[in-house]
Design an enzyme around this catalytic site. Sequence first.
Site, short mmCIF file in Angstrom:
data_model
loop_
_atom_site.label_atom_id
_atom_site.label_comp_id
_atom_site.label_asym_id
_atom_site.label_seq_id
_atom_site.Cartn_x
_atom_site.Cartn_y
_atom_site.Cartn_z
N SER A 147 6.54 25.18 -124.05
CA SER A 147 5.99 24.00 -124.72
C SER A 147 6.37 23.92 -126.20
O SER A 147 6.66 24.93 -126.85
CB SER A 147 4.47 23.99 -124.60
OG SER A 147 4.11 23.78 -123.26
N HIS A 196 10.08 25.45 -118.72
CA HIS A 196 8.77 26.08 -118.57
C HIS A 196 8.56 26.88 -117.28
O HIS A 196 7.43 27.03 -116.80
CB HIS A 196 7.64 25.04 -118.72
CG HIS A 196 6.51 25.58 -119.55
ND1 HIS A 196 5.42 24.85 -119.94
CD2 HIS A 196 6.31 26.84 -120.06
CE1 HIS A 196 4.59 25.59 -120.64
NE2 HIS A 196 5.11 26.81 -120.73
N HIS A 210 3.09 15.93 -125.49
CA HIS A 210 2.35 17.19 -125.67
C HIS A 210 2.21 17.45 -127.18
O HIS A 210 3.16 17.24 -127.91
CB HIS A 210 3.15 18.31 -124.99
CG HIS A 210 2.44 19.62 -124.88
ND1 HIS A 210 2.13 20.39 -125.98
CD2 HIS A 210 2.00 20.32 -123.80
CE1 HIS A 210 1.52 21.50 -125.58
NE2 HIS A 210 1.43 21.48 -124.26
N ASP A 228 4.85 14.76 -120.49
CA ASP A 228 4.05 15.97 -120.64
C ASP A 228 2.67 15.63 -121.22
O ASP A 228 2.57 15.21 -122.37
CB ASP A 228 4.78 16.95 -121.58
CG ASP A 228 4.23 18.36 -121.47
OD1 ASP A 228 3.11 18.53 -120.96
OD2 ASP A 228 4.93 19.29 -121.89
N ASP A 229 1.64 15.79 -120.41
CA ASP A 229 0.25 15.53 -120.84
C ASP A 229 -0.04 14.04 -121.06
O ASP A 229 -0.94 13.69 -121.83
CB ASP A 229 -0.11 16.30 -122.14
CG ASP A 229 -0.10 17.81 -121.97
OD1 ASP A 229 0.25 18.29 -120.88
OD2 ASP A 229 -0.45 18.51 -122.94
N LYS A 286 -6.58 17.35 -118.83
CA LYS A 286 -5.77 18.56 -118.66
C LYS A 286 -6.66 19.82 -118.59
O LYS A 286 -7.71 19.87 -119.23
CB LYS A 286 -4.83 18.68 -119.86
CG LYS A 286 -3.99 19.94 -119.92
CD LYS A 286 -3.02 19.90 -121.09
CE LYS A 286 -2.24 21.21 -121.18
NZ LYS A 286 -1.14 21.15 -122.14
N ARG A 336 4.88 22.27 -112.91
CA ARG A 336 6.33 22.19 -112.76
C ARG A 336 6.84 23.12 -111.65
O ARG A 336 7.82 22.80 -110.96
CB ARG A 336 7.02 22.53 -114.08
CG ARG A 336 6.85 21.42 -115.09
CD ARG A 336 6.77 21.92 -116.52
NE ARG A 336 6.01 20.96 -117.31
CZ ARG A 336 6.55 19.97 -118.00
NH1 ARG A 336 7.85 19.82 -118.03
NH2 ARG A 336 5.80 19.12 -118.66
N CYS A 352 0.96 22.91 -117.50
CA CYS A 352 2.41 22.69 -117.47
C CYS A 352 3.21 23.55 -116.49
O CYS A 352 3.91 23.02 -115.64
CB CYS A 352 2.99 22.89 -118.87
SG CYS A 352 2.23 21.84 -120.11
N ASP A 371 3.07 15.54 -115.93
CA ASP A 371 2.84 16.87 -115.34
C ASP A 371 1.36 17.20 -115.18
O ASP A 371 0.98 18.04 -114.37
CB ASP A 371 3.54 17.97 -116.16
CG ASP A 371 2.91 18.19 -117.53
OD1 ASP A 371 2.30 17.24 -118.09
OD2 ASP A 371 3.03 19.31 -118.07
N ASN A 372 0.51 16.56 -115.99
CA ASN A 372 -0.94 16.76 -115.90
C ASN A 372 -1.60 15.74 -116.81
O ASN A 372 -0.93 14.99 -117.52
CB ASN A 372 -1.34 18.20 -116.27
CG ASN A 372 -0.78 18.68 -117.59
OD1 ASN A 372 0.11 19.54 -117.63
ND2 ASN A 372 -1.26 18.13 -118.69
N LYS A 426 11.89 19.94 -121.17
CA LYS A 426 11.14 21.21 -121.14
C LYS A 426 11.19 21.84 -119.75
O LYS A 426 10.78 21.22 -118.77
CB LYS A 426 9.69 20.93 -121.54
CG LYS A 426 8.76 22.11 -121.37
CD LYS A 426 7.44 21.84 -122.03
CE LYS A 426 6.30 21.93 -121.06
NZ LYS A 426 5.00 21.74 -121.70
MG MG Z 1 1.64 19.32 -119.58
#
Ligand code: MG
Length: 490
Positions: A157, A134, A221, A39-40, A294, A83, A79, A273-274, A132
């Site tokens: 998150s 989301h 994240h 995540d991130d 992001k 997803r 996010c 994810d980003n 996660k």
């Molecule tokens: Mg993310």
Amino acid sequence: MIAPTCRTIVGLAIVLLSHAPALFAADAPRPNIVLIFADDLGYSDLGCFGAKDIHTPNINRLAVEGTRFTSFYVSQPVCTASRASLMTGCYANRVGLAGALNHTSKAGIHADEVLLPELLQQRGYATAIFGKWHLGHRPEFSPLRHGFGEFFGIPYSNDNGPLHPVVKTIPSLPLIDGDKTDELDPDQSQFTRRLTQRACQFLAANKDRPFFLYVPHVMPHVPIFASERFKGRSARGLYGDVVEELDWSVGEIDAALNRLGLAEKTLVIFASDNGPFLSYGEHAGRATPLREGKLTTFEGGVRTPCLMRWPRKIRPGRICDEPVASIDLLPTIAKLVRAPLPKHPIDGLDVWPILSGQSNARTPHESLLFFSGDELQAIRSGDWKLHFAHDYLTVAGPPGQAGKPANFEKMQPKSIEESGIRGIASRHGYEVRRIEQSLFNLKDDLGESCNVADKNPEVVRRLEAMAEQARGDLGDSLSNRRGSGVRVVR
Ligand code: MG
């Protein structure tokens, strides 16, 4: 000298031809799927993607034993939207999801969508998500209602709770086991370890049947945490420690696959994810040499590190720069497991020829689209990327420190419900800037710094025409549908 080369080419062609039908034959073994999603995580935060100050030997091993994809794209740089695309094979705005859902959100993934785990479950796969989700926190949006047999993790998150760096009015963060809240405000330093433990237990319990293991890690994240064992280990401070613990997690999952004799028949995919949450400075990753991170549709927001391994099917030690998008994973995996595609339109396409390293395999997409919410901000075709005029978020002045975003001293507590680019800016310390329509050639200018629109008017016209067609299909102003979870069909 010529003869052996020809023999090699002919031999390779025979191997490819003989493998291609066998892989998709009705009785060909279907792979297990392990999908690990950070995540991130930034584009350059892994050793195999250039990081010198973070040690990631286990993820690097995936690069040695599998293929490193250097142009892997998520559909949106945030996010929930990212997803939604990963799970449905659709641009996020097609399935009516944007931004990042929070504890006040009423929307979530629509019951009519067909998610990757549903396709696999229908083919007899055991399925689990540890991490996660989301895609909506209300009961009807539970992963257990959307194809997953097991769920352990958080609904949104990890900053969506009392540990939010700026907003101090958010209720406790629930940790969910199945469909029940197991704990409130769990110790976040234990997330990576606990999710990994559950993942390994799932592998052991399902070693004799096909499975889909989805591990969307909570980290890195913000707020970031590493367990005691990993604190102080990396040369990149706490952020590096967190990534090194994620690398440990990949090593544990890989060790379990090997111990159980499953590695040879398992497709392992690792991605993010980003891009990095740059406002958080030392608590964020890096995307160099890409521009921004992001929440932007510059490369730093939408291009993430990606590795895939499937022994004897995906070529080891290869670097592939051909674009592969997260929306392509669903149709590609569906083909591998011989599952029918959803009956409604999806946007992803089968990219197995690229993944398996077939010579001259090219993306089947004429263009890839980069929306932010409901706004088409950029389009890539070949090496060209055209940004339409749009506002974007950037860090002006010094980035944040010690877990706080940039400009923290000047910030007033903000509500998490405040939406739109200015709401995000005010909550996370960004500034809003505007880019006018600009054309970049990513082959020469990966950092999107040199606008060459004036010199290439015919390219601009071609990309504009493609974008116009995309707007006709997906829309470009869906504010009345935003976050509704309702599919766009035109
Ligand atoms: Mg993310």
